[in-house]
Enzyme design. Structure first.
Site, PDB file in Angstrom:
ATOM      1  N   SER A 168       0.829  -1.208   0.000  1.00 49.35           N
ATOM      2  CA  SER A 168       0.000   0.000   0.000  1.00 49.35           C
ATOM      3  C   SER A 168       0.862   1.257   0.000  1.00 49.35           C
ATOM      4  O   SER A 168       0.622   2.193  -0.768  1.00 49.35           O
ATOM      5  CB  SER A 168      -0.922   0.017   1.220  1.00 49.35           C
ATOM      6  OG  SER A 168      -1.752  -1.110   1.254  1.00 49.35           O
ATOM      7  N   ASP A 169       1.862   1.278   0.874  1.00 46.84           N
ATOM      8  CA  ASP A 169       2.758   2.432   0.949  1.00 46.84           C
ATOM      9  C   ASP A 169       3.548   2.602  -0.343  1.00 46.84           C
ATOM     10  O   ASP A 169       3.714   3.725  -0.840  1.00 46.84           O
ATOM     11  CB  ASP A 169       3.728   2.272   2.119  1.00 46.84           C
ATOM     12  CG  ASP A 169       3.024   2.236   3.450  1.00 46.84           C
ATOM     13  OD1 ASP A 169       2.762   3.310   4.010  1.00 46.84           O
ATOM     14  OD2 ASP A 169       2.742   1.132   3.938  1.00 46.84           O
ATOM     15  N   ASP A 170       4.034   1.484  -0.870  1.00 44.09           N
ATOM     16  CA  ASP A 170       4.842   1.567  -2.088  1.00 44.09           C
ATOM     17  C   ASP A 170       4.010   2.049  -3.271  1.00 44.09           C
ATOM     18  O   ASP A 170       4.468   2.863  -4.084  1.00 44.09           O
ATOM     19  CB  ASP A 170       5.458   0.202  -2.401  1.00 44.09           C
ATOM     20  CG  ASP A 170       6.466  -0.240  -1.346  1.00 44.09           C
ATOM     21  OD1 ASP A 170       6.937   0.623  -0.586  1.00 44.09           O
ATOM     22  OD2 ASP A 170       6.767  -1.438  -1.278  1.00 44.09           O
TER      23      ASP A 170
END
Length: 389
Positions: A168-170
């Site tokens: 999700s962050d990436d």
């Protein structure tokens, strides 16, 4: 020369999403100044450590300058404003409203630099009923619809597994990098030269990957269900057990590849079966095909099965772990695994930037590894900002 050389970016990021965005920009040549709290980004405490330094941060902070500031202090806020006054863009991933509360909101920063592009990454976005809820990457997977699909059918007693990395962050970081560069390009071509504010979030970033699931639901009321290692839209494609206990991923889902696959596993009659003539038909009979393929893979070690299918030009791969990646000749030949020297931890392996630019060796894109927190205070504050020493 790297393509983003000359682009100046200030990172008010912590943990993963914003720093991943700026790492991509820095790999492409942008001048990134990472602003950390006096104790350093909390992310420096994550993962394995050597000599008190994060091994992961060697990659996460590469090609960036690091300065330390207390954003709640007047000096800290003054210096951030000064940095943003000379920058093209600023990236942050605090909870919505935080930078406004400490006096560093877009209106404040653009008072000195109306052209500043501001990329904001949060869990749920800068508005909406969930904007103030806390979130980490796992929440993006869960609410964005991905985690529902990672379960194995019929195994409701086990929780669906996460993908193993902070996807999700990436994703949010990648989208932010693309949006930031696009906004800078558009700004520089416009008459007004005005900066824009970009609103990225973890949940939407994952949700964007749901392919045909939303139109399927809207038109037919279908809710795609977990399919384990398979996928309901193509067949045969799955991960199959081998004689040595290892697994082989096989993608035989085009008409011509399917025929070659059936020939290789000794089941040519399935390629001639009218039920299997189209992808739709094969999807309807995927269980039958998977059983036939698995019967063949179980008779061979994974390496032998892989070699046989590669000779028949059937897409396949053993499931690699990181040791396999690090030693694979293709990874090595394309410089996807870089051996670099980190002054803080010594020799270390880095994944190369995923970009291939003609005339630029991948190793040349990693100009330096992640620095110690505040390592560039004197250079940035003294030389770039021109403050008296």
């Amino acid at each position: 020369m790297l393509p983003l050389q000359g682009l100046k970016v200030v990172e008010l990021g912590h943990y993963i999403a914003a720093p991943y965005c700026t790492r991509l920009l820095a790999d492409l040549g942008a001048e990134v100044i990472k602003v950390e709290p006096p104790g350093g980004d909390p992310f420096r405490g994550w993962g394995a450590q050597k000599d008190g330094h994060s091994v992961w941060f060697s990659v996460h902070g590469r090609n960036k300058l690091s300065v330390t500031l207390d954003l709640k202090s007047e000096e800290g806020k003054r210096r951030v404003r000064a940095l943003c006054a000379r920058a093209d863009a600023m990236v942050e991933n605090f909870r919505p409203g935080y930078i406004e509360r400490i006096g560093l909101g877009p209106e404040v920063l653009r008072a000195d630099n109306p052209a500043l592009v501001i990329a904001r990454i949060s869990g749920y976005g800068q508005d909406g009923p969930y904007r103030d809820k806390p979130a980490f990457g796992a929440i993006g997977e869960a609410m964005g619809g991905l985690r529902h699909l990672t379960a194995n059918p019929g195994q409701n007693e086990f929780p669906p597994p996460r993908c193993g990395v902070s996807i999700s962050d990436d994703l949010a970081g990648m989208y932010a990098a693309l949006a930031l560069v696009s906004a800078c390009w558009g700004r520089d071509r416009s008459q007004q030269k005005a900066g824009r504010t970009l609103d990225l979030d973890l949940v939407s970033s994952v949700f964007s990957l749901t392919e045909g699931m939303l139109p399927e639901f809207g038109l037919f009321g279908w809710v795609r269900q977990p399919a384990g290692a398979a996928i309901p839209t193509a067949a045969p494609t799955n991960t199959y057990p081998c004689a040595d206990g290892k697994w082989l991923c096989i993608a035989g889902n085009s008409d011509f590849i399917f025929k070659r696959l059936m020939e290789k596993i000794g089941r040519p009659e399935l390629a001639e079966d009218p039920r299997m003539a189209t992808n739709g038909g094969r999807c309807a009979h995927a269980a039958e095909l998977d059983a036939a393929i698995a019967a063949w893979t179980k008779s061979l070690p994974a390496v032998a099965a892989e070699a046989a299918l590669e000779a028949a030009e059937v897409p396949c791969s053993r499931l690699y772990d990181i040791a396999d990646c690090a030693s694979d000749p293709h990874f090595r030949d394309r410089d996807m695994v870089l051996e670099v020297r980190d002054p803080l931890i010594g020799p270390v392996l880095h994944p190369a930037p995923p970009f291939r630019l003609d005339g630029v060796a991948p190793a040349d894109m990693v100009r330096w590894t992640g620095r110690a927190a505040g390592a560039d205070n004197e250079h940035v504050f003294g030389e770039l900002l021109g403050e008296a020493r």
